[in-house]
Enzyme design. Structure first.
Site, PDB file in Angstrom:
ATOM      1  N   ASP A  78     -27.225  17.430 -19.367  1.00 36.23           N
ATOM      2  CA  ASP A  78     -26.522  18.312 -20.362  1.00 36.23           C
ATOM      3  C   ASP A  78     -26.692  20.015 -20.107  1.00 36.23           C
ATOM      4  O   ASP A  78     -27.742  20.007 -19.704  1.00 36.23           O
ATOM      5  CB  ASP A  78     -26.741  17.594 -21.746  1.00 36.23           C
ATOM      6  CG  ASP A  78     -28.170  17.947 -22.388  1.00 36.23           C
ATOM      7  OD1 ASP A  78     -28.982  17.581 -21.630  1.00 36.23           O
ATOM      8  OD2 ASP A  78     -28.258  18.445 -23.463  1.00 36.23           O
ATOM      9  N   GLU A 140     -30.645  16.623 -23.855  1.00 33.91           N
ATOM     10  CA  GLU A 140     -31.981  17.173 -23.808  1.00 33.91           C
ATOM     11  C   GLU A 140     -31.824  18.431 -24.845  1.00 33.91           C
ATOM     12  O   GLU A 140     -32.648  18.877 -25.630  1.00 33.91           O
ATOM     13  CB  GLU A 140     -32.532  17.560 -22.756  1.00 33.91           C
ATOM     14  CG  GLU A 140     -33.903  18.340 -22.670  1.00 33.91           C
ATOM     15  CD  GLU A 140     -33.918  19.665 -22.864  1.00 33.91           C
ATOM     16  OE1 GLU A 140     -35.055  20.316 -23.191  1.00 33.91           O
ATOM     17  OE2 GLU A 140     -32.975  20.456 -22.608  1.00 33.91           O
TER      18      GLU A 140
END
Length: 397
Positions: A78, A140
């Protein structure tokens, strides 16, 4: 440093990865499927760990035998949003300018993922004595939400991996510590009314202010009393309030106030105990006076997210085993990573080594220097070579 033979391949992989808009609010499954297809075609054993929605997932790809302790190479898929940022190029289209590759996630941390994908061809062709686990997670950036499922999966393997390298941007220097974080939201419920009758009300903002003062006092104590780890730029834990909202008008006693705060901890601090002590102090100190005026008055705490600190693994046997191929030491970092999750929840000692500078992460015109990709590829060559001769060299130690 000479150009790496797989540099063009790594750049091609990075171009493909950047084109996936994996801002944390969006699904990352298309990117995971793309990576999985590439690695599976090379012969990797593939495991996809979807979240409860199925729109997001983690990827674990193993090369080599599963019955020996091996190495984890870990990254997240991400990226942070580009909303409101002034980019000079399309953030989701890789652009090369003057030795740099621009695009969202190039530095944090699709550059590392691209290097791993390029190196996978060598892993597939190498007679590995010990396995390497390529682990890529979701979410994350919003609290290491995907990493725990990977840690649990690795714990369930026939043999637990002995070491993890997290590819967060460190300019390819060795990082041996990372702070943990607990992010919290507090909601103070008071009782409102016309401000001319203020003594009859529970002013939610004022009680929130008292709670915020307690947070500040703990932050000051950490600063003055420690514990300390001077390898960090800020060598102690920090606690502070980051956002406050409340009130509706200048002549109304506010009946609601919410604020967010955080604790960033070093490994020597029991973060959970510190947070619980703060919550207990706030509630025991403030609630009696609030409820004496209004029985409905309350202070509620909600955890937004948390991840543990990553301790110093330099004394671990696995660290000493891999030390000959690790780069020069670059200190410890205050930003978050999945290293603490692997260490605390997975029982796998971890370090950080990755291409790019954290100073470029999250900024408009985020970039990674091509020379950093080359350095990462050369390092991954060393990793592959060590794993290929692991049973002979490691048995001798």
């Amino acid at each position: 440093m000479t150009a790496h033979p797989r540099l063009t391949e790594a750049k091609d992989h990075l171009e493909a990865l950047v084109a996936f808009d994996t801002v944390s609010r969006n699904p990352n499954r298309p990117l995971i499927d793309h990576m999985a297809a590439h690695l599976e075609a090379l012969g990797a054993d593939i495991t996809i760990l979807p979240d409860e929605t199925g729109k997001k997932a983690n990827l674990v790809a193993r090369f080599g035998p599963a019955d020996k302790p091996g190495l984890v190479l870990s990254g997240h898929t991400d990226v942070v949003p580009v909303d409101g940022e002034a980019w000079t190029s399309d953030p989701f289209s890789l652009e090369e300018r003057e030795g740099k590759l621009y695009g969202r996630g190039t530095c944090d941390m699709k550059g590392f993922a691209a290097c791993v994908m390029a190196t996978a061809s060598d892993l597939a062709q190498t007679d590995l004595e010990r396995p390497v686990y390529l682990c890529f997670s979701h979410d994350e950036e919003v609290g290491c939400l995907g990493a725990p499922a990977i840690a649990e999966h690795l714990k369930a393997q026939p043999v637990l991996p002995e070491f993890a390298i997290i590819g967060e941007p460190s300019m390819m220097k060795l990082v041996t510590g990372q702070k943990g974080k607990i992010a919290m939201r507090a909601t103070v419920t008071g009782s409102g009314g016309h401000s001319s009758f203020a003594p009859q009300h529970v002013n939610a903002i004022e009680y929130a202010g008292r709670a915020i003062s307690m947070i500040q006092e703990r932050g000051t104590r950490f600063c003055e009393e420690g514990p300390f780890d001077r390898d960090f730029t800020v060598g102690h834990a920090t606690m502070l309030t980051t956002m406050v909202e409340g009130g509706v008008a200048t002549n109304i006693t506010p009946d609601l106030c919410a604020f967010t705060f955080e604790l960033r901890s070093i490994a020597q601090v029991d973060a959970e105990a510190e947070m619980q002590a703060l919550i207990t102090q706030v509630q025991e100190t403030l609630l009696p006076a609030m409820k004496a005026i209004s029985a409905e008055a309350d202070i509620r705490f909600e955890r937004i997210f948390s991840y543990p600190a990553m301790g110093d693994a330099t004394n671990d046997r696995a660290f000493q085993r891999y030390r000959p191929i690790l780069p020069e030491w670059g200190g410890k970092v205050s930003y978050g990573s999945e290293g603490g999750v692997f260490e605390i929840q997975g029982g796998i000692p971890s370090i950080i080594v990755g291409p790019g500078s954290i100073e470029q992460a999250h900024l408009p015109d985020e970039f990674i220097e091509i020379s950093q990709l080359e350095a990462c590829l050369h390092f991954l060559d060393e990793v592959t070579g060590m794993l290929s001769r692991a049973s002979t060299d490691m048995a001798a130690q």
